[in-house]
Enzyme design. Structure first.
Site, PDB file in Angstrom:
ATOM      1  CG  ASP A  26      -2.025  -1.117   0.973  1.00  0.00           C
ATOM      2  OD1 ASP A  26      -2.081  -1.518  -0.194  1.00  0.00           O
ATOM      3  OD2 ASP A  26      -2.828  -1.182   2.110  1.00  0.00           O
ATOM      4  CG  HIS A  28       5.214   0.044  -3.451  1.00  0.00           C
ATOM      5  ND1 HIS A  28       5.576  -1.193  -2.817  1.00  0.00           N
ATOM      6  CD2 HIS A  28       6.715   0.504  -3.718  1.00  0.00           C
ATOM      7  CE1 HIS A  28       6.878  -1.302  -2.770  1.00  0.00           C
ATOM      8  NE2 HIS A  28       7.408  -0.528  -3.227  1.00  0.00           N
ATOM      9  CE  LYS A 147      10.795   1.666   4.826  1.00  0.00           C
ATOM     10  NZ  LYS A 147      11.425   0.645   3.684  1.00  0.00           N
ATOM     11  CB  SER A 184       9.153  -5.245  -0.797  1.00  0.00           C
ATOM     12  OG  SER A 184       8.586  -4.106  -1.619  1.00  0.00           O
ATOM     13  NE  ARG A 185      15.798  -5.602   1.569  1.00  0.00           N
ATOM     14  CZ  ARG A 185      16.073  -4.488   0.725  1.00  0.00           C
ATOM     15  NH1 ARG A 185      15.699  -3.412   0.972  1.00  0.00           N
ATOM     16  NH2 ARG A 185      17.100  -4.782  -0.164  1.00  0.00           N
TER      17      ARG A 185
HETATM   18  P1  AMP Z   1      11.145   0.115  -3.316  1.00  0.00           P
HETATM   19  O1  AMP Z   1      10.299  -0.852  -4.009  1.00  0.00           O
HETATM   20  O2  AMP Z   1      11.437  -0.352  -1.717  1.00  0.00           O
HETATM   21  O3  AMP Z   1      12.489   0.243  -3.952  1.00  0.00           O
HETATM   22  O4  AMP Z   1      10.654   1.475  -3.090  1.00  0.00           O
HETATM   23  C1  AMP Z   1      10.144   2.130  -4.115  1.00  0.00           C
HETATM   24  C2  AMP Z   1       9.557   3.577  -3.789  1.00  0.00           C
HETATM   25  O5  AMP Z   1       8.419   3.199  -2.895  1.00  0.00           O
HETATM   26  C3  AMP Z   1      10.650   4.470  -3.043  1.00  0.00           C
HETATM   27  O6  AMP Z   1      10.509   5.696  -3.417  1.00  0.00           O
HETATM   28  C4  AMP Z   1      10.404   4.013  -1.417  1.00  0.00           C
HETATM   29  O7  AMP Z   1      10.602   5.233  -0.984  1.00  0.00           O
HETATM   30  C5  AMP Z   1       8.919   3.778  -1.490  1.00  0.00           C
HETATM   31  N1  AMP Z   1       8.294   3.519  -0.277  1.00  0.00           N
HETATM   32  C6  AMP Z   1       8.576   2.077  -0.100  1.00  0.00           C
HETATM   33  N2  AMP Z   1       7.910   1.753   1.231  1.00  0.00           N
HETATM   34  C7  AMP Z   1       7.135   2.769   1.475  1.00  0.00           C
HETATM   35  C8  AMP Z   1       6.330   3.220   2.609  1.00  0.00           C
HETATM   36  N3  AMP Z   1       5.876   2.457   3.414  1.00  0.00           N
HETATM   37  N4  AMP Z   1       5.569   4.509   2.432  1.00  0.00           N
HETATM   38  C9  AMP Z   1       5.762   5.389   1.439  1.00  0.00           C
HETATM   39  N5  AMP Z   1       6.696   4.981   0.587  1.00  0.00           N
HETATM   40  C10 AMP Z   1       7.517   3.805   0.348  1.00  0.00           C
END
Ligand code: AMP
Length: 279
Positions: A26, A28, A147, A184-185
């Site tokens: 959510d 993303h 984040k 995602s982790r």
């Molecule tokens: P990632 O897929 O983890 O590389 O994240 C892709 C984008 O989603 C990055 O800009 C992250 O900062 C953002 N993101 C990841 N987790 C969150 C979250 N819980 N709240 C808001 N944005 C997030």
């Protein structure tokens, strides 16, 4: 992708890119909603999904990272995404091997501390792949999550220093009901680890409370003591760092005051989680 993006620009459409590594949650989706609000109903929202090998260290979770492209595309569709750009390695790096690449974008100041100190090649991988995504998707704007606060600062700096013609938009951190920042982790966490995972958020909240009620700046050792007391009660949490820093320069602060930023990184078992807040 680039030909399409050029076509949208010729038609006068505004294009916004949301870069992700997939396994969408959510958090993303809130970025996708933000992108839609930036470009309006007629604009184009692109979500890129690419697990970028160059931002993972040799002993990190690149191979284990969750890859759920079909359900990600479905979630993107439901969230009103116009285009998912999901390249394979061979489209991003010659022979599909990052090792055969020879041009990198390196940010030298903001990327040295915190995540950069714990993960030495991480930001070089991030800036390089984001620069590539910007050139491929030609967005007018791009949305990133608060984040990953240091990541936003590093990318803003790259955009400014290298004259990328686009606006960086930041969306707030989306959390589970117990405060755990969505990631995602999080799906790596065992049930006992999941119970202790909100400790990161609780430490940040307790430190923020301390700083806000204090009449003068709070020395970092006092915040580290608060942090230690939570970690003692949550033995599965292993601290990597707790850092207070200026939100723009990212310069570390010995004393924490309102308006500064506090970031935490910790392991639960082999899962590494990060979070941050404004103090
Ligand atoms: P990632 O897929 O983890 O590389 O994240 C892709 C984008 O989603 C990055 O800009 C992250 O900062 C953002 N993101 C990841 N987790 C969150 C979250 N819980 N709240 C808001 N944005 C997030």
């Amino acid at each position: 992708m680039q030909e399409r993006a050029k076509g949208w620009h010729r038609s006068g459409l505004s294009v916004c890119l949301v870069p992700t590594m997939g396994a969408l949650h959510d958090g993303h989706l809130s970025l996708i909603a933000k992108a839609r609000s930036v470009v309006g109903p007629d604009g184009v929202v692109i979500v890129s999904i690419y697990v970028n090998p160059t931002q993972f260290g040799p002993h990190e979770d690149f191979n284990a990272y969750p890859r759920t492209l079909d359900s990600d595309c479905e979630r993107c569709r439901e969230a009103g995404t116009d285009v998912v750009f999901a390249p394979v390695d061979a489209e991003m790096y010659p022979d599909g091997r990052a090792g055969s690449f020879s041009c990198f974008v390196v940010e030298k100041k903001l990327s040295q501390s915190m995540e950069g100190a714990s993960r030495p090649t991480h930001f070089e991988g991030v800036t390089t792949v984001v620069a590539k995504l910007f050139h491929i998707c030609l967005p007018d704007s791009s949305v990133f999550g608060a984040k990953d606060f240091q990541q936003v600062a590093v990318i803003r700096r790259m955009v400014q220093d290298l004259n990328f013609p686009l606006e960086i938009v930041v969306a707030p951190t989306h959390r589970e009901s117990d405060g755990l920042a969505m990631s995602s982790r999080n799906q790596y966490l065992g049930s006992k680890e999941r119970v202790e995972a909100p400790t990161l958020f609780r430490i940040l909240s307790a430190c923020r409370h301390k700083v806000q009620e204090s009449l003068k700046p709070v020395p970092m050792p006092e915040l580290r003591q608060i942090c230690d007391s939570y970690i003692t009660q949550n033995p599965l949490v292993r601290l990597d760092y707790l850092e207070c820093f200026h939100p723009d320069s990212l310069i570390p602060q010995d004393c924490a005051k309102p308006g500064d930023r506090l970031a935490i990184a910790a392991y639960l078992g082999s899962t590494r989680l990060i979070d941050n807040c404004e103090l």
